[in-house]
Design an enzyme around this catalytic site. Structure first.
Site, PDB file in Angstrom:
ATOM      1  N   VAL A 214     103.405  21.124  27.276  1.00  0.00           N
ATOM      2  CA  VAL A 214     104.531  20.182  27.484  1.00  0.00           C
ATOM      3  C   VAL A 214     104.356  21.525  28.552  1.00  0.00           C
ATOM      4  CG1 VAL A 214     105.268  21.019  24.471  1.00  0.00           C
ATOM      5  CG2 VAL A 214     104.887  23.001  26.214  1.00  0.00           C
TER       6      VAL A 214
ATOM      7  N   LYS B 183     103.507  24.542  29.892  1.00  0.00           N
ATOM      8  CA  LYS B 183     103.883  26.356  30.093  1.00  0.00           C
ATOM      9  C   LYS B 183     103.937  27.026  31.734  1.00  0.00           C
ATOM     10  CE  LYS B 183     101.486  27.243  26.875  1.00  0.00           C
ATOM     11  NZ  LYS B 183     101.211  26.084  26.172  1.00  0.00           N
TER      12      LYS B 183
ATOM     13  N   LYS C  45      96.851  36.186  31.758  1.00  0.00           N
ATOM     14  CA  LYS C  45      96.880  35.302  30.342  1.00  0.00           C
ATOM     15  C   LYS C  45      96.017  35.958  29.694  1.00  0.00           C
ATOM     16  CE  LYS C  45      95.898  30.631  29.395  1.00  0.00           C
ATOM     17  NZ  LYS C  45      98.201  29.911  28.647  1.00  0.00           N
TER      18      LYS C  45
ATOM     19  N   GLU D  63     101.274  34.816  29.463  1.00  0.00           N
ATOM     20  CA  GLU D  63     101.426  33.617  28.974  1.00  0.00           C
ATOM     21  C   GLU D  63     100.750  32.960  28.198  1.00  0.00           C
ATOM     22  OE1 GLU D  63     100.309  28.969  30.843  1.00  0.00           O
ATOM     23  OE2 GLU D  63     100.253  30.082  32.045  1.00  0.00           O
TER      24      GLU D  63
ATOM     25  N   ALA E 203      98.887  30.944  24.443  1.00  0.00           N
ATOM     26  CA  ALA E 203      97.558  29.562  25.246  1.00  0.00           C
ATOM     27  C   ALA E 203      98.139  28.585  23.646  1.00  0.00           C
ATOM     28  CB  ALA E 203      96.738  30.049  24.168  1.00  0.00           C
TER      29      ALA E 203
ATOM     30  N   SER F 187     108.793  19.552  31.069  1.00  0.00           N
ATOM     31  CA  SER F 187     108.028  18.477  32.109  1.00  0.00           C
ATOM     32  C   SER F 187     109.752  17.245  31.506  1.00  0.00           C
ATOM     33  CB  SER F 187     107.213  17.108  31.397  1.00  0.00           C
ATOM     34  OG  SER F 187     106.803  16.573  31.823  1.00  0.00           O
TER      35      SER F 187
ATOM     36  N   GLY G 122     105.492  16.059  36.647  1.00  0.00           N
ATOM     37  CA  GLY G 122     105.023  15.993  37.914  1.00  0.00           C
ATOM     38  C   GLY G 122     105.128  17.168  39.388  1.00  0.00           C
TER      39      GLY G 122
END
Length: 259
Positions: A13, A15, A37, A110, A112, A172, A203
């Site tokens: 999505v 992130k 992470k 962030e 997962a 996005s 993009g």
């Protein structure tokens, strides 16, 4: 301690690109930033993971930290079990964030997948990390049809744990948004019970890093270091201060009165 936990309503999505934009905007404002992470899945060997990708886009001055890496593209607990490696627990992730916060103005953690993806066999999740840190959670959502339910469920899970939903970002935004996407500009904040905090153009992660850094602040609201002023779905033209960049972010003209 300034820590922001970033989760998504699911996979793919946006992130990582959102984390990179947050980091780039903070660096541009003179803040030191670390990206953490806790569990990187689906990446093997020397391939760059999500934290490295965020640093690539936001700038080499960003500190990127991974606590564990598992090759299978699965939930962290499943990927760790299949690899025969120890999982990352919420305490380990929270302690790493606290350590980074001692030397950085902002730490971005962030997750997962989504908020309740399992980290270990005891069922710990990113929500537990946020609770240990007392940190707000930013939700990254998809733009179109189906996103409202996923966003509402994520927000409900946060509320049930007394965690703050800091906002929702569309990770996005399509170049030619359909009616559902345009209406969701008004409906996503209602579903999340939190402000719409930004729109990242589809993009964006493929832009040259220098261009990405120059434009990142235009995709985020002022609460997150940006200058994006938002847009009503009934707006008869481009949204925010990037109206002169049609390939990046534009709300099309059209009748959205049914929203």
């Amino acid at each position: 301690m300034s820590v922001l936990v970033v989760t998504g309503t699911g996979t793919e999505v946006g992130k990582t690109v959102t984390v990179a934009a947050l980091a780039a905007a903070a660096v541009a404002a003179g803040r030191s930033v670390a990206v953490l992470k806790p569990a990187q899945t689906g990446v093997a060997g020397d391939e760059p993971g999500d934290a490295a990708e965020a640093r690539r886009l936001a700038g080499a001055g960003v500190t990127a930290v991974e606590l564990a890496r598992y090759p299978d593209p699965l939930a962290p607990e499943t990927a760790a079990r299949r690899a025969g490696l120890p999982p990352v627990g919420p305490g380990e992730a929270a302690e790493a964030a606290r350590t980074l916060a001692k030397e950085h103005d902002l730490v971005l953690v962030e997750g997962a997948g989504g908020l309740l993806v399992r980290f270990d066999g005891r069922g710990a999740t990113l929500a537990d990390v946020a609770e240990l840190l007392g940190a707000p959670v930013l939700v990254v959502a998809a733009a179109g049809l189906g996103t409202l339910n996923a966003t509402a469920l994520t927000a409900e899970a946060l509320r049930s744990r007394r965690l703050e939903c800091a906002g929702v970002v569309v990770g996005s935004w399509p170049r030619e948004p359909d009616l559902a996407a345009r209406c969701n500009l008004a409906d996503l904040p209602v579903a999340a019970g939190a402000p719409l905090a930004g729109l990242l153009p589809s993009g964006a992660g493929a832009l040259p890093p220098a261009v990405f850094r120059a434009r990142a602040a235009h995709w985020l609201s002022p609460e997150f270091g940006g200058v994006w002023a938002g847009a009503e779905p009934s707006a008869a033209g481009p949204a925010g201060p990037v109206a002169d960049s049609p390939p990046l972010l534009r709300i099309p003209r059209g009748d959205t009165g049914t929203c």
